[in-house]
Design a protein around this motif. Structure first.
Motif, PDB file in Angstrom:
ATOM      1  N   GLN A  20      -0.051  -3.481 -10.007  1.00 46.96           N
ATOM      2  CA  GLN A  20      -0.083  -4.053  -8.660  1.00 46.96           C
ATOM      3  C   GLN A  20       0.725  -3.142  -7.738  1.00 46.96           C
ATOM      4  O   GLN A  20       1.893  -2.871  -8.008  1.00 46.96           O
ATOM      5  CB  GLN A  20       0.514  -5.461  -8.664  1.00 46.96           C
ATOM      6  N   TRP A  21       0.085  -2.695  -6.663  1.00 51.30           N
ATOM      7  CA  TRP A  21       0.722  -1.775  -5.725  1.00 51.30           C
ATOM      8  C   TRP A  21       0.866  -2.496  -4.388  1.00 51.30           C
ATOM      9  O   TRP A  21      -0.118  -2.774  -3.711  1.00 51.30           O
ATOM     10  CB  TRP A  21      -0.112  -0.503  -5.585  1.00 51.30           C
ATOM     11  N   VAL A  22       2.103  -2.817  -4.032  1.00 50.00           N
ATOM     12  CA  VAL A  22       2.378  -3.678  -2.879  1.00 50.00           C
ATOM     13  C   VAL A  22       2.712  -2.822  -1.661  1.00 50.00           C
ATOM     14  O   VAL A  22       3.591  -1.963  -1.713  1.00 50.00           O
ATOM     15  CB  VAL A  22       3.543  -4.641  -3.183  1.00 50.00           C
ATOM     16  N   VAL A  23       2.007  -3.080  -0.560  1.00 47.34           N
ATOM     17  CA  VAL A  23       2.287  -2.428   0.715  1.00 47.34           C
ATOM     18  C   VAL A  23       2.507  -3.546   1.735  1.00 47.34           C
ATOM     19  O   VAL A  23       1.569  -4.034   2.349  1.00 47.34           O
ATOM     20  CB  VAL A  23       1.145  -1.489   1.135  1.00 47.34           C
ATOM     21  N   ASP A  24       3.756  -3.957   1.871  1.00 44.60           N
ATOM     22  CA  ASP A  24       4.036  -5.159   2.679  1.00 44.60           C
ATOM     23  C   ASP A  24       5.274  -5.035   3.550  1.00 44.60           C
ATOM     24  O   ASP A  24       5.788  -6.032   4.061  1.00 44.60           O
ATOM     25  CB  ASP A  24       4.169  -6.381   1.769  1.00 44.60           C
ATOM     26  N   GLY A  25       5.782  -3.821   3.727  1.00 44.06           N
ATOM     27  CA  GLY A  25       6.985  -3.653   4.523  1.00 44.06           C
ATOM     28  C   GLY A  25       8.224  -4.234   3.901  1.00 44.06           C
ATOM     29  O   GLY A  25       9.252  -4.412   4.558  1.00 44.06           O
ATOM     30  N   GLY A  26       8.154  -4.556   2.592  1.00 43.18           N
ATOM     31  CA  GLY A  26       9.316  -5.120   1.907  1.00 43.18           C
ATOM     32  C   GLY A  26       9.410  -6.628   1.984  1.00 43.18           C
ATOM     33  O   GLY A  26      10.506  -7.198   1.861  1.00 43.18           O
ATOM     34  N   TRP A  27       8.285  -7.314   2.172  1.00 45.89           N
ATOM     35  CA  TRP A  27       8.293  -8.791   2.243  1.00 45.89           C
ATOM     36  C   TRP A  27       8.653  -9.391   0.890  1.00 45.89           C
ATOM     37  O   TRP A  27       9.512 -10.265   0.790  1.00 45.89           O
ATOM     38  CB  TRP A  27       6.907  -9.264   2.686  1.00 45.89           C
ATOM     39  N   LEU A  28       7.999  -8.925  -0.174  1.00 37.48           N
ATOM     40  CA  LEU A  28       8.245  -9.498  -1.503  1.00 37.48           C
ATOM     41  C   LEU A  28       9.532  -8.944  -2.127  1.00 37.48           C
ATOM     42  O   LEU A  28       9.908  -7.799  -1.876  1.00 37.48           O
ATOM     43  CB  LEU A  28       7.056  -9.177  -2.428  1.00 37.48           C
TER      44      LEU A  28
END
Length: 263
Positions: free
Chosen positions: A255-263
């Motif tokens: 899983q590759w997360v691109v969320d600005g550091g939300w999670l």
């Protein structure tokens, strides 16, 4: 600046391994999908895509071609119609060559109270957000195997991990995509076919800005993210390019997360 013009910006990475490859993107006419189509084309990829939105799909083909990039191949299709989707994938491969990059992007995050869902509506949410991923994989896996490998990128969502409500069908489907990614990575790994899940944060697409995001939502984004700047489609596209390329050759089932550091 248009997406087509921005995709060629010199300050971002280029991936020589992508040049000349054939990619298929579902839900490619607008939003994230349109960004993926454009950014892949800017890397020299022969891109085929489908969408139910014929008007915007045809307009995107013209825009990308006008920017001097390889002209995408487009055919309208509703991904809930599995035989039609697999037929379109076959037609795309016949027109442009064997598909070695698959982007399962098509989705619909329409809000709905859980109390108003019946079985038919819930099944529809699963069909438009999850089911087509598997059947697109079925269609491309044989040609990837014959080509010696490939990259499959499934679009998940931060909503399956955070405190979002009001779209239980969509969130359930997006959680399922993560399980699908893990098992298909095991199934297809012996054929050097990689399967990864790209998880966007709350991305400021035109549709989100038009239909959902309020000033209060923008403030929530600022508070939840580690980074102050909102996530935009190009942020996701740059991770997608890396996952599609040989630079990520040892990466699968993740899983590759691109969320600005939300999670």
């Amino acid at each position: 600046m248009t997406a087509a013009a921005d995709a060629g910006a010199d300050r971002f990475a280029r991936y020589p391994s992508l040049a000349g490859r054939v990619a298929f993107v579902s839900g490619g006419a607008t939003g994230l999908g349109a960004e993926f189509v454009t950014q892949l084309a800017a890397q020299g990829v022969e891109v085929a895509f489908t969408d139910i939105d014929t008007e915007h799909g045809e307009a995107l083909v013209r825009e990308v071609a006008a920017a001097g990039l390889p002209e995408p191949w487009f055919a309208p299709c509703d991904v809930r119609d599995v035989p039609a989707l697999q037929r379109v994938i076959g037609e795309a491969a016949a027109a442009r060559g064997p598909i070695t990059v698959l982007v399962n992007n098509a989705a619909n995050d329409t809000r709905h109270p859980y109390t108003e869902l019946d079985a038919e509506a819930f099944d529809d949410r699963i069909a438009v957000n999850l089911r087509h991923h598997l059947f697109a994989i079925q269609a491309v896996a044989p040609m990837m195997r014959e080509q010696g490998g490939g990259s499959i990128i499934n679009l998940g969502s931060i909503s399956a991990h955070a405190d979002f409500i009001g779209m239980v069908g969509y969130i359930t489907a997006k959680a399922g995509i993560e399980g699908l990614t893990r098992t298909m990575a095991r199934e297809l790994g012996p054929d050097r076919i990689r399967v990864n899940c790209l998880i966007p944060g709350w991305v400021l697409t035109e549709r989100q800005l038009r239909e959902h995001i309020t000033p209060a939502d923008l403030e929530t984004i600022r508070q939840k993210q580690c980074l102050a700047e909102p996530v935009v489609p190009a942020d996701l596209a740059r991770m997608l390019l890396w996952l599609a390329s040989d630079d990520s050759a040892a990466c699968t089932g993740q899983q590759w997360v691109v969320d600005g550091g939300w999670l």
